[in-house]
Write a protein that holds these residues in place. Structure first.
Motif, mmCIF file in Angstrom:
data_model
loop_
_atom_site.group_PDB
_atom_site.id
_atom_site.type_symbol
_atom_site.label_atom_id
_atom_site.label_comp_id
_atom_site.label_asym_id
_atom_site.label_seq_id
_atom_site.Cartn_x
_atom_site.Cartn_y
_atom_site.Cartn_z
ATOM 1 N N TYR A 150 0.700 -1.242 0.125
ATOM 2 C CA TYR A 150 -0.054 -0.087 -0.018
ATOM 3 C C TYR A 150 0.887 1.407 -0.057
ATOM 4 C CZ TYR A 150 0.941 0.691 4.941
ATOM 5 O OH TYR A 150 1.628 0.867 6.291
ATOM 6 N N VAL A 151 2.103 1.310 0.517
ATOM 7 C CA VAL A 151 2.814 2.325 0.505
ATOM 8 C C VAL A 151 3.311 2.825 -0.739
ATOM 9 C CG1 VAL A 151 5.137 3.306 1.384
ATOM 10 C CG2 VAL A 151 3.941 1.682 2.782
ATOM 11 N N ALA A 152 3.623 1.736 -1.475
ATOM 12 C CA ALA A 152 4.151 1.906 -2.990
ATOM 13 C C ALA A 152 2.572 2.538 -3.783
ATOM 14 C CB ALA A 152 4.453 0.841 -3.689
ATOM 15 N N ALA A 153 1.431 2.110 -3.430
ATOM 16 C CA ALA A 153 0.399 2.529 -4.109
ATOM 17 C C ALA A 153 0.221 3.954 -3.493
ATOM 18 C CB ALA A 153 -0.847 1.575 -3.666
ATOM 19 N N PHE A 154 0.606 4.424 -2.683
ATOM 20 C CA PHE A 154 0.080 5.722 -2.228
ATOM 21 C C PHE A 154 1.222 6.778 -2.920
ATOM 22 C CE2 PHE A 154 -1.597 4.650 2.368
ATOM 23 C CZ PHE A 154 -2.876 4.435 1.921
ATOM 24 N N GLN A 155 2.080 6.257 -3.442
ATOM 25 C CA GLN A 155 3.012 7.346 -4.177
ATOM 26 C C GLN A 155 2.478 7.550 -5.544
ATOM 27 O OE1 GLN A 155 5.777 8.099 -2.399
ATOM 28 N NE2 GLN A 155 4.880 6.504 -1.157
ATOM 29 N N VAL A 156 1.602 6.918 -5.988
ATOM 30 C CA VAL A 156 0.816 7.247 -7.405
ATOM 31 C C VAL A 156 -0.138 8.596 -7.108
ATOM 32 C CG1 VAL A 156 -0.932 6.390 -9.151
ATOM 33 C CG2 VAL A 156 0.645 4.871 -7.806
ATOM 34 N N PRO A 157 -0.146 9.522 -8.108
ATOM 35 C CA PRO A 157 -0.713 10.636 -8.185
ATOM 36 C C PRO A 157 -2.123 10.490 -8.199
ATOM 37 C CG PRO A 157 1.200 10.889 -9.413
ATOM 38 C CD PRO A 157 0.830 9.229 -9.265
ATOM 39 N N VAL A 158 -2.972 11.379 -7.438
ATOM 40 C CA VAL A 158 -4.580 11.171 -7.987
ATOM 41 C C VAL A 158 -5.580 9.809 -7.304
ATOM 42 C CG1 VAL A 158 -6.126 11.707 -9.395
ATOM 43 C CG2 VAL A 158 -4.030 12.948 -9.517
ATOM 44 N N LEU A 159 -4.728 8.957 -7.972
ATOM 45 C CA LEU A 159 -5.567 7.758 -7.585
ATOM 46 C C LEU A 159 -5.824 7.303 -6.201
ATOM 47 C CD1 LEU A 159 -6.967 5.269 -8.986
ATOM 48 C CD2 LEU A 159 -4.794 3.911 -8.903
ATOM 49 N N PRO A 160 -5.088 7.406 -5.452
ATOM 50 C CA PRO A 160 -5.260 7.023 -3.947
ATOM 51 C C PRO A 160 -6.169 8.084 -3.292
ATOM 52 C CG PRO A 160 -2.842 7.050 -4.243
ATOM 53 C CD PRO A 160 -3.573 7.743 -5.566
ATOM 54 N N GLU A 161 -6.058 9.353 -3.619
ATOM 55 C CA GLU A 161 -7.318 10.157 -3.297
ATOM 56 C C GLU A 161 -8.573 9.844 -3.721
ATOM 57 O OE1 GLU A 161 -3.329 12.799 -3.614
ATOM 58 O OE2 GLU A 161 -4.149 10.975 -4.443
ATOM 59 N N ALA A 162 -8.710 9.546 -4.879
ATOM 60 C CA ALA A 162 -10.004 9.227 -5.535
ATOM 61 C C ALA A 162 -10.430 7.712 -4.886
ATOM 62 C CB ALA A 162 -9.820 8.827 -6.929
ATOM 63 N N VAL A 163 -9.562 6.963 -4.675
ATOM 64 C CA VAL A 163 -9.996 5.649 -4.035
ATOM 65 C C VAL A 163 -10.581 5.832 -2.353
ATOM 66 C CG1 VAL A 163 -9.297 3.378 -3.037
ATOM 67 C CG2 VAL A 163 -8.791 4.073 -5.361
ATOM 68 N N TRP A 164 -9.824 6.610 -1.853
ATOM 69 C CA TRP A 164 -10.188 7.051 -0.310
ATOM 70 C C TRP A 164 -11.444 7.536 -0.554
ATOM 71 C CZ3 TRP A 164 -9.202 5.120 4.228
ATOM 72 C CH2 TRP A 164 -7.966 4.664 4.375
ATOM 73 N N HIS A 165 -11.849 8.623 -1.402
ATOM 74 C CA HIS A 165 -12.985 9.419 -1.380
ATOM 75 C C HIS A 165 -14.028 8.647 -1.912
ATOM 76 C CE1 HIS A 165 -15.362 13.057 -1.834
ATOM 77 N NE2 HIS A 165 -15.821 12.748 -2.843
ATOM 78 N N ARG A 225 -5.784 13.628 3.357
ATOM 79 C CA ARG A 225 -4.612 15.039 3.629
ATOM 80 C C ARG A 225 -3.194 14.180 4.161
ATOM 81 N NH1 ARG A 225 -8.531 17.563 8.028
ATOM 82 N NH2 ARG A 225 -6.803 18.922 8.482
ATOM 83 N N GLY A 226 -3.484 13.088 4.739
ATOM 84 C CA GLY A 226 -2.449 12.491 5.322
ATOM 85 C C GLY A 226 -1.563 11.618 4.258
ATOM 86 N N LEU A 227 -1.952 11.562 2.824
ATOM 87 C CA LEU A 227 -1.082 10.752 2.042
ATOM 88 C C LEU A 227 0.207 11.435 1.847
ATOM 89 C CD1 LEU A 227 -3.649 10.001 -0.679
ATOM 90 C CD2 LEU A 227 -2.625 8.363 0.644
ATOM 91 N N ALA A 228 0.345 12.786 2.099
ATOM 92 C CA ALA A 228 1.578 13.544 1.974
ATOM 93 C C ALA A 228 2.735 12.911 2.935
ATOM 94 C CB ALA A 228 1.312 14.881 2.500
ATOM 95 N N LEU A 229 2.255 12.283 4.169
ATOM 96 C CA LEU A 229 3.303 11.617 5.017
ATOM 97 C C LEU A 229 4.063 10.518 4.322
ATOM 98 C CD1 LEU A 229 0.917 11.033 8.198
ATOM 99 C CD2 LEU A 229 2.819 12.890 8.108
ATOM 100 N N TYR A 230 3.287 9.722 3.334
ATOM 101 C CA TYR A 230 4.034 8.501 2.858
ATOM 102 C C TYR A 230 4.866 9.233 1.507
ATOM 103 C CZ TYR A 230 1.118 5.518 5.326
ATOM 104 O OH TYR A 230 0.405 5.016 6.487
ATOM 105 N N ARG A 231 4.427 10.312 0.921
ATOM 106 C CA ARG A 231 4.884 10.888 -0.179
ATOM 107 C C ARG A 231 6.192 11.635 0.340
ATOM 108 N NH1 ARG A 231 -0.858 12.320 -2.953
ATOM 109 N NH2 ARG A 231 -1.254 10.029 -3.727
#
Length: 285
Positions: A166-181, A202-208
């Motif tokens: 999931y950490v690698a998946a969180f590096q992808v732009p836009v898609l993780p935001e959409a999936v969470w939303h 908002r917290g995806l920035a931690l991983y990135r």
């Protein structure tokens, strides 16, 4: 009176405003102080069950880390790198005039606290640390490299890599935001019974901001304060074997295995409270 005698303040820091909450009696003679640091995708409310247990006898400080809960970033999106998060933690301690604090960190809160206890500012401020489901990033990288070098440990390495996809998946732009939303936030809230709102996005920035940093390739620094690491053996994200080798650089280490999942501090708050009461010593609670 608010819940558990809650007192609120806003602590301005570089690029953010932190919402800080205090509970229980004011610090003073015979009253121990706890600092609770939450992880992703939570805010300080994840600790409500624990605060309910300890506020009658402890001075409890909790805060929403930058851009979680009631905290916010100011101006352009600020830094979410670990050194900045450590500065935030010490800003909270300074604002509350807290010293000799027992820090309790969960998930990303634990990751931040590992870095904080190795900071030169820890002396006289942090007396001990309880870590739940959040490894030191330097130790994490060291652990992975050690298993890469020894073929017999490759199964451990592959197991943790699978848990960390999931950490690698969180590096992808836009898609993780959409999936969470559209999908994950509702499912998470129904499963846990806790509202997280837009904290996950908002917290995806931690991983990135942190997991590709070369800074954490250095060997772990030694830690002299007492540390208890609580290992929920049913944690889907972290292998119980990640604690292997901690004793090489943590001088006073206690490892406790619990039959629970990742959110053990919320689901088993009385058990965590009992650990904390014991570590403060007789007569302090």
């Amino acid at each position: 009176m608010d819940r558990w005698g809650e007192r609120r303040r806003v602590v301005p820091v570089q690029g953010a405003k932190l919402a800080v909450f205090e509970y229980g009696p004011d610090p003073g003679r015979g009253v121990p102080t706890l600092l609770l640091v939450h992880g992703y995708p939570d805010d300080h409310s994840v600790f409500y069950p624990l605060i309910s247990e300890l506020a009658p006898t402890h001075h409890v400080i909790a805060y929403d880390t930058r851009n979680a809960g009631l905290s916010s970033v100011t101006g352009k999106p600020g830094s979410f790198a670990l050194p900045t998060l450590v500065d935030d933690l010490y800003a909270v301690l300074a604002a509350t005039q807290a010293s000799e604090v027992h820090v309790v960190g969960h998930d990303w809160g634990s990751i931040q606290a590992w870095a904080a206890i190795k900071d030169v500012r820890a002396a006289g401020k942090i007396s001990r640390f309880t870590s739940v489901s959040g490894p030191d990033l330097q130790h994490y990288v060291w652990w992975m490299r050690e298993r890469l070098r020894h073929a017999r440990q490759w199964p451990q390495l592959m197991g943790q890599l699978l848990r960390s996809l999931y950490v690698a998946a969180f590096q992808v732009p836009v898609l993780p935001e959409a999936v969470w939303h559209f999908f994950l936030t509702g499912a998470f809230e129904r499963t846990t019974g806790r509202r997280v709102g837009d904290n996950p996005v908002r917290g995806l920035a931690l991983y990135r901001a942190n997991f590709l940093s070369v800074e954490y390739r250095r060997p772990p620094l030694p830690v002299s304060i007492p540390v208890r690491v609580v290992v929920p053996v049913k944690d889907p994200f972290l292998s119980p074997r990640l604690v292997d080798g901690l004793e090489d650089w943590v001088q006073e280490l206690t490892v406790t295995y619990v039959d629970a999942g990742h959110w053990w501090p919320a689901t088993h708050a009385p058990d965590l409270a009992e650990f904390l009461r014991t570590e403060f010593g007789p007569g302090s609670a």
